[in-house]
Design a protein around this motif. Structure first.
Motif, short mmCIF file in Angstrom:
data_model
loop_
_atom_site.label_atom_id
_atom_site.label_comp_id
_atom_site.label_asym_id
_atom_site.label_seq_id
_atom_site.Cartn_x
_atom_site.Cartn_y
_atom_site.Cartn_z
N SER A 128 0.82 -1.20 0.00
CA SER A 128 0.00 0.00 0.00
C SER A 128 0.86 1.25 0.00
CB SER A 128 -0.93 0.01 1.22
OG SER A 128 -0.18 0.06 2.41
N ARG B 241 -9.19 2.95 6.29
CA ARG B 241 -7.93 2.39 5.80
C ARG B 241 -8.11 1.08 5.05
NH1 ARG B 241 -3.94 3.74 10.89
NH2 ARG B 241 -3.77 5.97 10.43
N ARG B 242 -8.07 1.19 3.74
CA ARG B 242 -8.18 0.01 2.89
C ARG B 242 -7.05 -0.97 3.17
NH1 ARG B 242 -11.18 -1.54 -1.33
NH2 ARG B 242 -12.22 0.48 -1.44
N LEU C 107 -8.44 -2.87 6.05
CA LEU C 107 -9.71 -3.55 5.79
C LEU C 107 -9.59 -4.67 4.75
CD1 LEU C 107 -12.18 -0.53 5.86
CD2 LEU C 107 -12.04 -2.40 7.53
N GLU C 108 -8.76 -4.50 3.73
CA GLU C 108 -8.61 -5.57 2.71
C GLU C 108 -8.12 -6.86 3.36
OE1 GLU C 108 -9.23 -5.94 -0.55
OE2 GLU C 108 -9.67 -3.91 -1.20
N SER D 17 -10.70 -8.27 5.80
CA SER D 17 -11.88 -8.87 5.16
C SER D 17 -11.64 -10.32 4.73
CB SER D 17 -12.33 -8.03 3.96
OG SER D 17 -11.44 -8.15 2.88
N LEU E 275 -15.60 -1.81 3.89
CA LEU E 275 -14.72 -1.87 2.73
C LEU E 275 -15.43 -1.37 1.47
CD1 LEU E 275 -11.89 -2.64 1.80
CD2 LEU E 275 -12.69 -4.98 1.55
N THR E 276 -16.69 -1.78 1.28
CA THR E 276 -17.41 -1.38 0.07
C THR E 276 -17.71 0.12 0.05
OG1 THR E 276 -19.55 -1.96 1.02
CG2 THR E 276 -18.44 -3.66 -0.29
N LEU F 270 -15.58 2.41 1.05
CA LEU F 270 -14.31 3.13 0.99
C LEU F 270 -13.96 3.50 -0.45
CD1 LEU F 270 -12.59 3.78 3.44
CD2 LEU F 270 -11.20 1.80 2.91
N PRO G 273 -11.49 4.13 -3.61
CA PRO G 273 -10.29 3.37 -4.02
C PRO G 273 -9.03 3.99 -3.42
CG PRO G 273 -11.70 3.82 -5.92
CD PRO G 273 -12.26 4.60 -4.77
N GLN G 274 -8.11 3.12 -3.03
CA GLN G 274 -6.82 3.54 -2.50
C GLN G 274 -5.76 2.64 -3.11
OE1 GLN G 274 -7.23 3.25 1.77
NE2 GLN G 274 -8.77 4.84 1.87
#
Length: 174
Positions: free
Chosen positions: A44, A122-123, A126-127, A130, A149-150, A152, A154-155
């Motif tokens: 990231s 924070r993706r 969360l990614e 999840s 997550l849905t 958020l 895009p990051q």
């Protein structure tokens, strides 16, 4: 009493994957803690000042310690792995360990906030979370990890291949 705890790991200095593996091994040696599962690795873009990209993951722990005690141990692991506290906020670091969620707990004290105050933004947390607990509920926001997550934007976060990191969702310890 035992609870499932989700800890976020991040590194953007040195051998990032080796730092994550070392932190995982250190967590597996904590009395009253069992490592249950590991997410995939994600790379990231950093939050904060210009610096190298982070390598991130989340681990699920079974823990009988109180939250503040686990936090103290995680901070010691960070120090043992070369983290210098007191640098710039959101600056580069060899290792960062954050308690993201604690099953059945909300903690609000000066040294520890659970769920993590920035989790829903924070993706990179969360990614991987999840993968392990898509239906875990954020106890303050009342939404599941997948719902957060849905929502958020895009990051710059992408799954990446591991060299030494354990396979996704496989137990690390017996």
């Amino acid at each position: 009493m035992s609870a499932t705890v989700y800890v976020g790991l991040g590194s953007n200095e040195g051998d990032r994957e080796a730092h994550l593996v070392s932190a995982l091994e250190a967590m597996s040696r904590i009395d009253a803690v069992a490592v249950l599962h590991c997410s995939s690795l994600f790379e990231s873009a950093p939050v904060g000042p210009p610096q190298p990209h982070y390598l991130n993951a989340v681990v699920a722990l079974e823990c009988t310690l109180p939250p503040q005690r686990l936090l103290c141990i995680l901070k010691q692991i960070e120090r043992d792995l070369g983290r210098q506290h007191g640098g710039p906020r959101w600056g580069p670091r060899p290792i960062d360990l954050d308690i993201l969620l604690w099953e059945g707990e909300v903690v609000a004290d000066p040294n520890l906030q659970v769920p993590h105050l920035e989790l829903h933004k924070r993706r990179f947390a969360l990614e991987p979370l999840s993968e392990l607990a898509p239906d875990a509920e954020h106890p303050v926001l009342g939404m599941t990890v997948i719902e957060l997550l849905t929502q958020l934007a895009p990051q710059d976060v992408r799954r990446c291949e591991a060299t030494w990191w354990p396979e996704t969702l496989l137990p690390v310890t017996e």
